[in-house]
Motif scaffolding. Structure first.
Motif, PDB file in Angstrom:
ATOM      1  N   ASP A 400      12.843 -28.351  24.287  1.00 32.55           N
ATOM      2  CA  ASP A 400      12.184 -29.501  23.671  1.00 32.55           C
ATOM      3  C   ASP A 400      12.523 -30.812  24.387  1.00 32.55           C
ATOM      4  O   ASP A 400      12.084 -31.884  23.960  1.00 32.55           O
ATOM      5  N   ALA A 401      13.309 -30.732  25.456  1.00 36.31           N
ATOM      6  CA  ALA A 401      13.685 -31.919  26.232  1.00 36.31           C
ATOM      7  C   ALA A 401      12.913 -31.901  27.552  1.00 36.31           C
ATOM      8  O   ALA A 401      12.920 -30.905  28.280  1.00 36.31           O
ATOM      9  N   PHE A 402      12.242 -33.010  27.849  1.00 33.56           N
ATOM     10  CA  PHE A 402      11.409 -33.096  29.046  1.00 33.56           C
ATOM     11  C   PHE A 402      11.853 -34.272  29.912  1.00 33.56           C
ATOM     12  O   PHE A 402      12.254 -35.317  29.403  1.00 33.56           O
ATOM     13  N   SER A 403      11.761 -34.079  31.213  1.00 34.54           N
ATOM     14  CA  SER A 403      11.977 -35.160  32.172  1.00 34.54           C
ATOM     15  C   SER A 403      10.695 -35.317  32.977  1.00 34.54           C
ATOM     16  O   SER A 403      10.134 -34.325  33.461  1.00 34.54           O
ATOM     17  N   ALA A 404      10.239 -36.546  33.084  1.00 26.01           N
ATOM     18  CA  ALA A 404       9.002 -36.832  33.810  1.00 26.01           C
ATOM     19  C   ALA A 404       9.255 -37.975  34.782  1.00 26.01           C
ATOM     20  O   ALA A 404       9.675 -39.053  34.372  1.00 26.01           O
ATOM     21  N   ASP A 405       9.005 -37.731  36.055  1.00 26.51           N
ATOM     22  CA  ASP A 405       9.219 -38.769  37.070  1.00 26.51           C
ATOM     23  C   ASP A 405       7.938 -39.507  37.429  1.00 26.51           C
ATOM     24  O   ASP A 405       7.985 -40.588  38.007  1.00 26.51           O
ATOM     25  N   THR A 406       6.787 -38.910  37.095  1.00 30.12           N
ATOM     26  CA  THR A 406       5.503 -39.510  37.442  1.00 30.12           C
ATOM     27  C   THR A 406       4.601 -39.553  36.223  1.00 30.12           C
ATOM     28  O   THR A 406       4.873 -38.912  35.193  1.00 30.12           O
ATOM     29  N   SER A 407       3.495 -40.277  36.353  1.00 27.05           N
ATOM     30  CA  SER A 407       2.522 -40.360  35.266  1.00 27.05           C
ATOM     31  C   SER A 407       1.930 -38.995  34.948  1.00 27.05           C
ATOM     32  O   SER A 407       1.727 -38.643  33.778  1.00 27.05           O
ATOM     33  N   ASP A 408       1.651 -38.201  35.974  1.00 26.24           N
ATOM     34  CA  ASP A 408       1.097 -36.859  35.755  1.00 26.24           C
ATOM     35  C   ASP A 408       2.097 -35.968  35.020  1.00 26.24           C
ATOM     36  O   ASP A 408       1.717 -35.163  34.169  1.00 26.24           O
ATOM     37  N   GLU A 409       3.377 -36.108  35.357  1.00 24.33           N
ATOM     38  CA  GLU A 409       4.398 -35.314  34.672  1.00 24.33           C
ATOM     39  C   GLU A 409       4.565 -35.763  33.223  1.00 24.33           C
ATOM     40  O   GLU A 409       4.863 -34.943  32.347  1.00 24.33           O
ATOM     41  N   LEU A 410       4.357 -37.041  32.942  1.00 24.65           N
ATOM     42  CA  LEU A 410       4.395 -37.515  31.556  1.00 24.65           C
ATOM     43  C   LEU A 410       3.260 -36.884  30.764  1.00 24.65           C
ATOM     44  O   LEU A 410       3.464 -36.415  29.634  1.00 24.65           O
ATOM     45  N   THR A 411       2.071 -36.850  31.350  1.00 23.00           N
ATOM     46  CA  THR A 411       0.934 -36.214  30.694  1.00 23.00           C
ATOM     47  C   THR A 411       1.207 -34.739  30.443  1.00 23.00           C
ATOM     48  O   THR A 411       0.909 -34.205  29.361  1.00 23.00           O
ATOM     49  N   ALA A 412       1.804 -34.069  31.430  1.00 26.25           N
ATOM     50  CA  ALA A 412       2.128 -32.642  31.276  1.00 26.25           C
ATOM     51  C   ALA A 412       3.147 -32.432  30.160  1.00 26.25           C
ATOM     52  O   ALA A 412       3.060 -31.446  29.407  1.00 26.25           O
ATOM     53  N   ALA A 413       4.108 -33.332  30.020  1.00 20.51           N
ATOM     54  CA  ALA A 413       5.111 -33.225  28.953  1.00 20.51           C
ATOM     55  C   ALA A 413       4.455 -33.344  27.585  1.00 20.51           C
ATOM     56  O   ALA A 413       4.748 -32.564  26.672  1.00 20.51           O
ATOM     57  N   PHE A 414       3.561 -34.309  27.425  1.00 14.74           N
ATOM     58  CA  PHE A 414       2.864 -34.470  26.151  1.00 14.74           C
ATOM     59  C   PHE A 414       2.003 -33.242  25.843  1.00 14.74           C
ATOM     60  O   PHE A 414       1.898 -32.822  24.682  1.00 14.74           O
ATOM     61  N   ARG A 415       1.403 -32.657  26.860  1.00 15.04           N
ATOM     62  CA  ARG A 415       0.576 -31.461  26.629  1.00 15.04           C
ATOM     63  C   ARG A 415       1.450 -30.281  26.208  1.00 15.04           C
ATOM     64  O   ARG A 415       1.050 -29.498  25.331  1.00 15.04           O
ATOM     65  N   ALA A 416       2.603 -30.149  26.812  1.00 18.80           N
ATOM     66  CA  ALA A 416       3.521 -29.068  26.421  1.00 18.80           C
ATOM     67  C   ALA A 416       3.988 -29.258  24.983  1.00 18.80           C
ATOM     68  O   ALA A 416       4.089 -28.289  24.216  1.00 18.80           O
ATOM     69  N   ILE A 417       4.257 -30.482  24.603  1.00 21.20           N
ATOM     70  CA  ILE A 417       4.664 -30.770  23.225  1.00 21.20           C
ATOM     71  C   ILE A 417       3.521 -30.462  22.262  1.00 21.20           C
ATOM     72  O   ILE A 417       3.735 -29.911  21.178  1.00 21.20           O
ATOM     73  N   ARG A 418       2.307 -30.790  22.669  1.00 23.15           N
ATOM     74  CA  ARG A 418       1.139 -30.479  21.829  1.00 23.15           C
ATOM     75  C   ARG A 418       1.062 -28.985  21.522  1.00 23.15           C
ATOM     76  O   ARG A 418       0.864 -28.593  20.362  1.00 23.15           O
ATOM     77  N   GLU A 419       1.222 -28.143  22.544  1.00 26.13           N
ATOM     78  CA  GLU A 419       1.160 -26.698  22.325  1.00 26.13           C
ATOM     79  C   GLU A 419       2.324 -26.231  21.467  1.00 26.13           C
ATOM     80  O   GLU A 419       2.167 -25.352  20.612  1.00 26.13           O
ATOM     81  N   SER A 420       3.485 -26.818  21.665  1.00 25.49           N
ATOM     82  CA  SER A 420       4.644 -26.459  20.846  1.00 25.49           C
ATOM     83  C   SER A 420       4.423 -26.846  19.382  1.00 25.49           C
ATOM     84  O   SER A 420       4.790 -26.098  18.470  1.00 25.49           O
ATOM     85  N   LEU A 421       3.804 -27.989  19.147  1.00 26.43           N
ATOM     86  CA  LEU A 421       3.516 -28.420  17.783  1.00 26.43           C
ATOM     87  C   LEU A 421       2.563 -27.457  17.084  1.00 26.43           C
ATOM     88  O   LEU A 421       2.711 -27.175  15.887  1.00 26.43           O
ATOM     89  N   ARG A 422       1.595 -26.942  17.826  1.00 26.87           N
ATOM     90  CA  ARG A 422       0.672 -25.979  17.229  1.00 26.87           C
ATOM     91  C   ARG A 422       1.412 -24.713  16.806  1.00 26.87           C
ATOM     92  O   ARG A 422       1.184 -24.180  15.725  1.00 26.87           O
ATOM     93  N   GLN A 423       2.283 -24.228  17.649  1.00 28.89           N
ATOM     94  CA  GLN A 423       3.063 -23.043  17.308  1.00 28.89           C
ATOM     95  C   GLN A 423       4.012 -23.322  16.152  1.00 28.89           C
ATOM     96  O   GLN A 423       4.206 -22.500  15.268  1.00 28.89           O
ATOM     97  N   LEU A 424       4.591 -24.523  16.151  1.00 27.24           N
ATOM     98  CA  LEU A 424       5.504 -24.914  15.070  1.00 27.24           C
ATOM     99  C   LEU A 424       4.792 -24.834  13.731  1.00 27.24           C
ATOM    100  O   LEU A 424       5.309 -24.294  12.754  1.00 27.24           O
ATOM    101  N   ALA A 425       3.571 -25.361  13.681  1.00 24.45           N
ATOM    102  CA  ALA A 425       2.835 -25.372  12.436  1.00 24.45           C
ATOM    103  C   ALA A 425       2.436 -23.976  12.000  1.00 24.45           C
ATOM    104  O   ALA A 425       2.385 -23.663  10.822  1.00 24.45           O
ATOM    105  N   LEU A 426       2.170 -23.083  12.976  1.00 27.37           N
ATOM    106  CA  LEU A 426       1.740 -21.735  12.633  1.00 27.37           C
ATOM    107  C   LEU A 426       2.870 -20.877  12.075  1.00 27.37           C
ATOM    108  O   LEU A 426       2.630 -20.011  11.241  1.00 27.37           O
ATOM    109  N   VAL A 427       4.104 -21.098  12.528  1.00 21.62           N
ATOM    110  CA  VAL A 427       5.181 -20.193  12.114  1.00 21.62           C
ATOM    111  C   VAL A 427       5.937 -20.688  10.903  1.00 21.62           C
ATOM    112  O   VAL A 427       6.742 -19.965  10.334  1.00 21.62           O
ATOM    113  N   GLN A 428       5.723 -21.911  10.476  1.00 22.22           N
ATOM    114  CA  GLN A 428       6.458 -22.423   9.327  1.00 22.22           C
ATOM    115  C   GLN A 428       5.945 -21.799   8.039  1.00 22.22           C
ATOM    116  O   GLN A 428       4.768 -21.537   7.889  1.00 22.22           O
TER     117      GLN A 428
END
Length: 428
Positions: A400-428
């Motif tokens: 759940d910890a992300f490091s982003a050095d560029t703008s594209d990597e920041l976008t990728a981090a938010f997208r990974a969190i988005r997918e994790s949030l979907r799974q979080l909601a499904l398993v609760q």
């Protein structure tokens, strides 16, 4: 001679009988061969049809799982049609070799808000040739029917707060990337009046609760020494320790202090499921000031609460609701709570005790996670390894910890969190 003619007659009769017997055997053999061939084709047919049935079942099962992961809460016929579209497209893509004319799919879907769950069910029919029937003079086509169903917790039972660093170092392309990434996240998980609710807490040295707020939980105005004005812009400081690292409901003696004569970030947006409101809040973000991470964390904590100063959150006792926080920062703490002095004001963040600020940050992270909130962290273009380590330890899990050095990597981090949030909601 008579005996010879008799013998020849017997031989002819025998040859005639032999010929008749061979004809009979040939007929029997032909009939047996036809039946054998028919049953052989039938056996092949049964195997092929069972293979097709299994493929159809797998396609329908995976289509429902896909719909469960991506479909909204079903509250209208248009929602049900959206689920059906997902199922149809998935089955058609999986069974691309099957003609659409030979496939028939029906879907039922409904959500029960009382139980916080959605029921999805589907039936698929595939028309296929029954080749052995041609030989046995039966029906030449057969309908293969399969059904599938599942019940999922509603994806929308989620409360999320975005705690976003809007300090001066975020100006320019970094702030543009943050706005783009956060907006993409909102567009992916929030629907109008839907059950996913998001709050936005921008922070620099302080947070801004809005200069028009006049509430019982707000303390008298504090003016830092040397402040030329007494204008309050909505900035709030810290309560005494340990209240400054906890989500404790304020009383008359433990109210949040208003800090006069300073400026601060864009106003906090409380939990809402209105995507237009959230997009506008992200668009208003501006970069200014220094960094005090505990200010963002403690107000992100408050934004998920059911008691004052924000009351939009579900009680922590409601286990049907998942709560999550995303902390994004691009720098180390550069301010701290002021030291006590004869001036009546611990609450201002004008100090330089960075060890204290880091300690409060870590303690807040622990308290947030102890409350059952999933905490994601993003270290955006941070060179200070100790801060990166602190953020990694703050996160609920290493993943759940992300490091982003560029703008594209920041976008990728938010997208990974988005997918994790979907799974979080499904398993609760």
């Amino acid at each position: 001679m008579r005996l010879k003619r008799y013998a020849l007659g017997v031989g002819a009769a025998a040859r005639s009988f032999g010929r008749d017997t061979r004809s009979t055997v040939a007929i029997v053999a032909a009939l047996a061969g036809t039946l054998f061939l028919g049953f052989s084709v039938l056996a092949v047919d049964v195997g092929i049809i069972e293979f097709k049935r299994q493929n159809l079942q797998r396609a329908l099962d995976s289509a429902l799982l896909s719909a469960a992961a991506g479909a909204p809460v079903v509250s209208s016929e248009s929602d049900r049609e959206a689920v059906e579209t997902i199922v149809r497209n998935h089955v058609s893509k999986t069974l691309s070799s099957v003609s659409p004319d030979d496939l028939s799919i029906s879907v039922s879907a409904s959500s029960d808000r009382a139980s916080g769950s959605t029921r999805l069910a589907a039936q698929a029919t595939q028309r296929t040739e029954w080749f052995s029937a041609l030989m046995l003079r039966g029906e030449s086509a057969l309908d293969i029917r399969v059904t599938s169903a599942l019940t999922r917790p509603d994806v929308g039972k989620l409360e999320l707060v975005l705690v976003l660093d809007t300090t001066g170092s975020m100006s320019g392309s970094k702030l543009t990337a943050l706005k783009r990434s956060a907006t993409e996240l909102i567009d992916a998980i929030v629907t109008e009046d839907g059950p996913v609710r998001v709050a936005i807490v921008p922070f620099d040295v302080y947070v801004n609760v809005g200069s028009s707020v006049r509430a019982p939980w707000l303390e008298q105005e504090f003016r830092p020494p040397g402040s030329p004005t007494r204008t309050w812009g909505g900035c709030v400081g810290s309560r005494d320790y340990p209240l400054n690292v906890r989500d404790t409901e304020p009383t008359d003696a433990t109210r949040y202090p208003a800090i006069v004569g300073v400026s601060c970030s864009t106003t906090i947006t409380p939990l809402t499921s209105n995507p237009t409101t959230l997009r506008a809040a992200i668009d208003r973000l501006s970069a200014r000031g220094n960094t005090y991470i505990p200010a963002g964390l403690v107000w992100g904590f408050a934004a998920l609460s059911s008691h004052e100063p924000y009351t939009q959150g579900a009680p922590y006792s409601d286990r049907s609701v998942s709560k999550a926080m995303v902390l994004m920062t691009d720098g180390a703490n550069s301010a701290s709570v002021s030291a006590r002095s004869p001036w009546p004001g611990l609450p201002a963040h004008a100090g330089r005790d960075l060890a204290q600020a880091n300690s409060f940050t870590s303690e807040l992270c622990s308290n947030i996670k102890s409350a059952g909130i999933i905490l994601y962290t993003i270290a955006f273009d941070i060179a200070d390894t100790s801060t990166v380590t602190m953020l990694r330890q703050c996160a609920s899990e290493q993943s759940d910890a992300f490091s982003a050095d560029t703008s594209d990597e920041l976008t990728a981090a938010f997208r990974a969190i988005r997918e994790s949030l979907r799974q979080l909601a499904l398993v609760q």
